[in-house]
Design a protein around this motif. Sequence first.
Motif, mmCIF file in Angstrom:
data_model
loop_
_atom_site.group_PDB
_atom_site.id
_atom_site.type_symbol
_atom_site.label_atom_id
_atom_site.label_comp_id
_atom_site.label_asym_id
_atom_site.label_seq_id
_atom_site.Cartn_x
_atom_site.Cartn_y
_atom_site.Cartn_z
ATOM 1 N N ASP A 27 0.830 -1.203 0.000
ATOM 2 C CA ASP A 27 0.000 0.000 0.000
ATOM 3 C C ASP A 27 0.868 1.258 0.000
ATOM 4 O OD1 ASP A 27 -2.280 1.583 0.092
ATOM 5 O OD2 ASP A 27 -2.358 1.546 2.274
ATOM 6 N N VAL A 28 1.864 1.301 0.877
ATOM 7 C CA VAL A 28 2.741 2.468 0.975
ATOM 8 C C VAL A 28 3.563 2.632 -0.299
ATOM 9 C CG1 VAL A 28 4.761 3.405 2.180
ATOM 10 C CG2 VAL A 28 2.857 2.448 3.493
ATOM 11 N N THR A 29 4.117 1.546 -0.805
ATOM 12 C CA THR A 29 4.958 1.623 -2.002
ATOM 13 C C THR A 29 4.169 2.097 -3.217
ATOM 14 O OG1 THR A 29 6.385 -0.150 -1.182
ATOM 15 C CG2 THR A 29 6.464 0.303 -3.533
ATOM 16 N N MET A 30 2.972 1.573 -3.403
ATOM 17 C CA MET A 30 2.152 2.002 -4.532
ATOM 18 C C MET A 30 1.770 3.468 -4.401
ATOM 19 S SD MET A 30 1.940 -0.647 -6.513
ATOM 20 C CE MET A 30 0.520 -0.446 -7.590
ATOM 21 N N GLY A 31 1.552 3.932 -3.163
ATOM 22 C CA GLY A 31 1.256 5.338 -2.956
ATOM 23 C C GLY A 31 2.430 6.233 -3.288
ATOM 24 N N LEU A 32 3.629 5.825 -2.881
ATOM 25 C CA LEU A 32 4.823 6.609 -3.173
ATOM 26 C C LEU A 32 5.115 6.653 -4.664
ATOM 27 C CD1 LEU A 32 7.215 5.460 -0.294
ATOM 28 C CD2 LEU A 32 6.203 7.726 -0.574
ATOM 29 N N GLY A 37 7.741 12.683 -9.456
ATOM 30 C CA GLY A 37 8.782 13.697 -9.533
ATOM 31 C C GLY A 37 10.076 13.311 -8.868
ATOM 32 N N SER A 38 10.064 12.330 -8.002
ATOM 33 C CA SER A 38 11.305 11.959 -7.302
ATOM 34 C C SER A 38 11.321 10.473 -7.028
ATOM 35 C CB SER A 38 11.418 12.730 -5.982
ATOM 36 O OG SER A 38 10.319 12.471 -5.148
ATOM 37 N N GLY A 39 12.483 9.888 -7.234
ATOM 38 C CA GLY A 39 12.602 8.453 -7.001
ATOM 39 C C GLY A 39 11.966 7.656 -8.136
ATOM 40 N N SER A 40 12.467 6.508 -8.406
ATOM 41 C CA SER A 40 11.936 5.687 -9.493
ATOM 42 C C SER A 40 11.047 4.588 -8.943
ATOM 43 C CB SER A 40 13.084 5.073 -10.295
ATOM 44 O OG SER A 40 13.724 4.060 -9.538
ATOM 45 N N ALA A 41 10.074 4.177 -9.768
ATOM 46 C CA ALA A 41 9.185 3.086 -9.371
ATOM 47 C C ALA A 41 9.976 1.802 -9.197
ATOM 48 C CB ALA A 41 8.094 2.909 -10.427
ATOM 49 N N GLU A 42 10.944 1.579 -10.064
ATOM 50 C CA GLU A 42 11.758 0.368 -9.966
ATOM 51 C C GLU A 42 12.523 0.308 -8.657
ATOM 52 O OE1 GLU A 42 15.329 -2.003 -12.388
ATOM 53 O OE2 GLU A 42 14.571 -0.075 -13.116
ATOM 54 N N PHE A 43 13.125 1.434 -8.256
ATOM 55 C CA PHE A 43 13.868 1.466 -7.002
ATOM 56 C C PHE A 43 12.969 1.171 -5.810
ATOM 57 C CE2 PHE A 43 14.550 4.277 -3.320
ATOM 58 C CZ PHE A 43 15.660 3.655 -2.767
ATOM 59 N N MET A 127 -7.650 -0.251 -5.520
ATOM 60 C CA MET A 127 -6.677 -1.081 -4.820
ATOM 61 C C MET A 127 -6.632 -0.752 -3.328
ATOM 62 S SD MET A 127 -2.583 -1.476 -5.409
ATOM 63 C CE MET A 127 -2.294 0.110 -4.625
ATOM 64 N N ASN A 128 -6.750 0.519 -2.960
ATOM 65 C CA ASN A 128 -6.669 0.911 -1.552
ATOM 66 C C ASN A 128 -7.758 0.253 -0.723
ATOM 67 O OD1 ASN A 128 -4.428 2.528 -1.908
ATOM 68 N ND2 ASN A 128 -5.617 4.376 -2.305
ATOM 69 N N ASP A 129 -8.976 0.218 -1.256
ATOM 70 C CA ASP A 129 -10.073 -0.435 -0.538
ATOM 71 C C ASP A 129 -9.831 -1.934 -0.407
ATOM 72 O OD1 ASP A 129 -11.344 1.938 -0.200
ATOM 73 O OD2 ASP A 129 -12.882 1.610 -1.736
ATOM 74 N N ALA A 130 -9.297 -2.542 -1.455
ATOM 75 C CA ALA A 130 -9.019 -3.981 -1.414
ATOM 76 C C ALA A 130 -7.987 -4.303 -0.344
ATOM 77 C CB ALA A 130 -8.537 -4.460 -2.785
ATOM 78 N N LEU A 131 -6.925 -3.511 -0.272
ATOM 79 C CA LEU A 131 -5.885 -3.749 0.730
ATOM 80 C C LEU A 131 -6.410 -3.485 2.133
ATOM 81 C CD1 LEU A 131 -2.803 -2.146 -1.094
ATOM 82 C CD2 LEU A 131 -3.451 -4.557 -0.987
ATOM 83 N N SER A 132 -7.191 -2.423 2.292
ATOM 84 C CA SER A 132 -7.733 -2.101 3.623
ATOM 85 C C SER A 132 -8.661 -3.191 4.135
ATOM 86 C CB SER A 132 -8.483 -0.764 3.568
ATOM 87 O OG SER A 132 -7.613 0.297 3.282
ATOM 88 N N SER A 133 -9.443 -3.800 3.240
ATOM 89 C CA SER A 133 -10.379 -4.842 3.674
ATOM 90 C C SER A 133 -9.635 -6.083 4.164
ATOM 91 C CB SER A 133 -11.323 -5.215 2.525
ATOM 92 O OG SER A 133 -10.620 -5.845 1.460
ATOM 93 N N ILE A 134 -8.468 -6.360 3.575
ATOM 94 C CA ILE A 134 -7.668 -7.501 4.034
ATOM 95 C C ILE A 134 -7.106 -7.230 5.424
ATOM 96 C CG2 ILE A 134 -5.591 -8.864 3.594
ATOM 97 C CD1 ILE A 134 -6.092 -8.393 0.589
ATOM 98 N N VAL A 135 -6.562 -6.035 5.621
ATOM 99 C CA VAL A 135 -6.040 -5.670 6.944
ATOM 100 C C VAL A 135 -7.157 -5.707 7.977
ATOM 101 C CG1 VAL A 135 -4.998 -3.821 8.305
ATOM 102 C CG2 VAL A 135 -4.132 -4.315 6.021
ATOM 103 N N ASP A 136 -8.336 -5.216 7.619
ATOM 104 C CA ASP A 136 -9.478 -5.251 8.542
ATOM 105 C C ASP A 136 -9.804 -6.687 8.943
ATOM 106 O OD1 ASP A 136 -9.673 -2.518 8.433
ATOM 107 O OD2 ASP A 136 -11.361 -2.488 7.020
ATOM 108 N N GLY A 137 -9.760 -7.601 7.970
ATOM 109 C CA GLY A 137 -10.050 -9.005 8.273
ATOM 110 C C GLY A 137 -9.045 -9.611 9.232
ATOM 111 N N ILE A 138 -7.776 -9.274 9.060
ATOM 112 C CA ILE A 138 -6.737 -9.777 9.963
ATOM 113 C C ILE A 138 -6.915 -9.213 11.354
ATOM 114 C CG2 ILE A 138 -4.247 -9.807 10.413
ATOM 115 C CD1 ILE A 138 -3.844 -9.772 7.361
#
Length: 320
Positions: A27-32, A37-43, A127-138
């Motif tokens: 979630d954090v990586t996809m947001g970043l 403008g800074s940093g590469s997706a690959e990195f 995607m954010n809702d999908a990830l949040s629902s998994i964390v909620d389930g855990i």
Amino acid sequence: MLSRVADSLYWMSRYLERAENTVRQLDVTMGLMLDAGSGSAEFRWKRMVAALGKVDGLEWNGDVDSMAYRMLFDKYNRASVTYCVNAARENARQVREEISTEQWQRLNRLFHQIHSPHAQSQFSSNMNDALSSIVDGIHLFQGVGDSTMIHGQGWQFIRLGRYLERAYATATLLEVYQAELFHPQERETAGYQYLELVGLLRCCTAFEAYCQVYTADISSERILEFLLLNRDFPHAIRYCVEAIRNAIDSIQHTGGRRSPDTLRAGVGKLHAMLGYTTIGEIVAGDPAAFMHNIREQCLRIHELIYRYYVHYSIQSALAV
């Protein structure tokens, strides 16, 4: 407690903690990556994979969406969320009589949720809702377990797995981020640095808790101190090690086999290292080596737990 039961409860907890860690980092990586403008997706992708333990099958191919999908739904990749949820459910199934009906229902619901076509379509659309629902389930499973399960040996093995996995994951995350964020000569612009540090805190659900302690003055040294040495935050390594020590003591006090001196010494050594080391000493030395040392000690503690509670011989059991 039978070694089979201890083993299953311990790994059920570790797999769920691992799944949550993967979801948060994804979630954090996809947001970043939205900040082009800074940093590469690959990195950033490679850094996340390294923070998850340099798992195979998640190499960069330029298609972020397909790689994120595989990290979430590839049931054959040991680092994927689906694999971890499957493994947690299978371990729970083997010890169904040891957990409450409510726990089983919550874990079963999470299992079917992540395998449903709706989960995949939700991931594609939001995607954010999908990830949040998994964390909620855990979190629902963990909360229900704490409120419906007898706090005896089985519950302690669940806590043992959760906090050992969390301590190891946080140490790995800090070791990976160390190379890019905690060396002044390698820092980028202030805006880039701020986003990356906030992302690191969010990977550990620590942003609000950090601000309560240090306000919004975010610095790499204070983050390191908070995630390593804070005794009150559940994702800080010192808190996790204290919880591990308490769980092992409680297993003995609730009728378990007496903990061997080597296991108590191993946990005590790590606990003392975190309790009697200052952030100044860590920064003045080699922070990356310090984190690597924590990881090695966590692995050693895991080996001792397995040797003593799971793979012990009949002779050693009768001798205690």
